[in-house]
Structure formats: structure tokens, C-alpha cells
Design an enzyme around this catalytic site. Structure first.
Site, PDB file in Angstrom:
ATOM      1  CB  VAL A 122      -0.940   0.030   1.221  1.00  0.00           C
ATOM      2  CG1 VAL A 122      -1.855   1.248   1.159  1.00  0.00           C
ATOM      3  CG2 VAL A 122      -1.757  -1.259   1.304  1.00  0.00           C
ATOM      4  CE1 TYR A 123       5.315   1.674  -3.450  1.00  0.00           C
ATOM      5  CE2 TYR A 123       3.537   0.153  -3.964  1.00  0.00           C
ATOM      6  CZ  TYR A 123       4.887   0.442  -3.899  1.00  0.00           C
ATOM      7  OH  TYR A 123       5.801  -0.499  -4.279  1.00  0.00           O
TER       8      TYR A 123
END
Length: 171
Positions: A35-36
Site C-alpha cells: 500500500v503506497y
């Protein structure tokens, strides 16, 4: 530490045949869920940085990646620490960080000398190989070592993909 890394597209069955001939040591299969996040005070897409929480085989790691250091490879500064993902997500959200993308992949990890080789099957993006040396030594020497290994797979430095999986997903 410096992460000297080159990524290329490859047929994974071909890569496995080459690895077998090189007596590569298989380390593990990893399932990555990344998850960025983007910062509230600067746009990481513009500064060529990345911040992610990676869940891999039950472990969670927060990773910051600095801007790429040359025009051919994905070499960059990398800082990471183990975290508890849910708490870290809450901290980032409260500080104004926004989720930008998610990337899932299955990775088989091999080792030959000081090079880590990763065979990646990435969601809708396809099949890749990554060559990586983590070092505090000379980046140019590490690149030469990686390029010599790439040749064994029929790859050249110009086959290098500098974009991260995040950048490819965002396209």
C-alpha cells in the site's frame, strides 16, 4: 544502505531454467501486498520518492525510497523498519498522508553470491525479474556485477525498466 536494482520483463519459465543452470539458491516464495502513500507536504510522484507499507508472509514493513540515482537502474536509498500495519496506517492518515495505490505480487527469491534475484508475477502487469545488491560500497561496481548477471539471462542494460511497479500500475 544503497539498493542497486535492475528490473526487466522476462518469461519466468526461461528465467527458472537459467537459474537452475547457475545453481542459484532458492530462498523463499513471498506474497507481497503493498500500500503506497503520498505526503501532504510534497508529491512523491514529482520528487521520485516512495512510501509504502508492505505485508509479506505475515510481516509488515514501512519503507521509504529516495529518488533514483542514475538514468539506467532503479538504484536508490532505501530505509525500512518493521511495523504493525494497522497502527502505521492510522498514524499516516492522521498526519495527512493519502493512499495512492495498491500492488500485489508473488515473488520467488533466489541468491547467487551477493546478488538477490526475484522472479515476480505482478497482478495485471505480468512477469519480471529483479537483480538487487544491497551495499554501502561503490554503486558502479555493483551495477557492473548486475549487468554481467543479466547477460546470463539474455538481457542487456537497456532492457532495464526504471519505473517502479507503482509507476507502472499508475499508468
Amino acid at each position: 544502505m544503497l539498493e542497486v536494482e535492475v528490473k526487466s520483463r522476462i518469461d519466468l519459465s526461461h528465467a527458472r531454467e537459467v537459474l537452475e543452470g547457475l545453481d542459484a539458491k532458492f530462498l523463499e516464495t513471498e506474497e507481497h501486498f503493498d500500500v503506497y502513500y503520498n505526503a501532504p507536504h510534497r508529491d512523491f510522484a514529482e520528487t521520485d520518492e516512495a512510501l509504502r507499507i508492505r505485508s509479506v508472509n505475515g510481516r509488515q514493513v514501512l519503507t521509504y525510497k529516495g529518488k533514483k540515482l542514475d538514468e539506467v537502474t532503479k538504484s536508490r536509498e532505501e530505509i525500512q523498519t518493521h511495523v504493525e500495519a494497522e497502527a502505521m496506517i492510522q498514524i499516516l492518515e492522521r498526519l495527512g498522508f493519502k493512499e495512492t495505490a495498491r500492488v500485489q505480487k508473488v515473488r520467488d527469491v533466489f541468491k547467487i553470491g551477493d546478488i538477490t534475484l526475484c522472479l515476480d508475477e505482478v497482478g495485471s502487469l505480468g512477469q519480471f525479474i529483479e537483480f538487487e545488491i544491497i551495499s554501502d560500497a561503490d554503486m558502479e561496481e555493483s551495477k557492473k556485477h548486475i549487468f554481467a548477471m543479466m547477460e546470463k539471462f539474455g538481457l542487456k542494460p537497456e532492457d532495464s525498466i526504471r519505473k517502479s511497479y507503482l509507476e507502472l500500475v499508475m499508468e
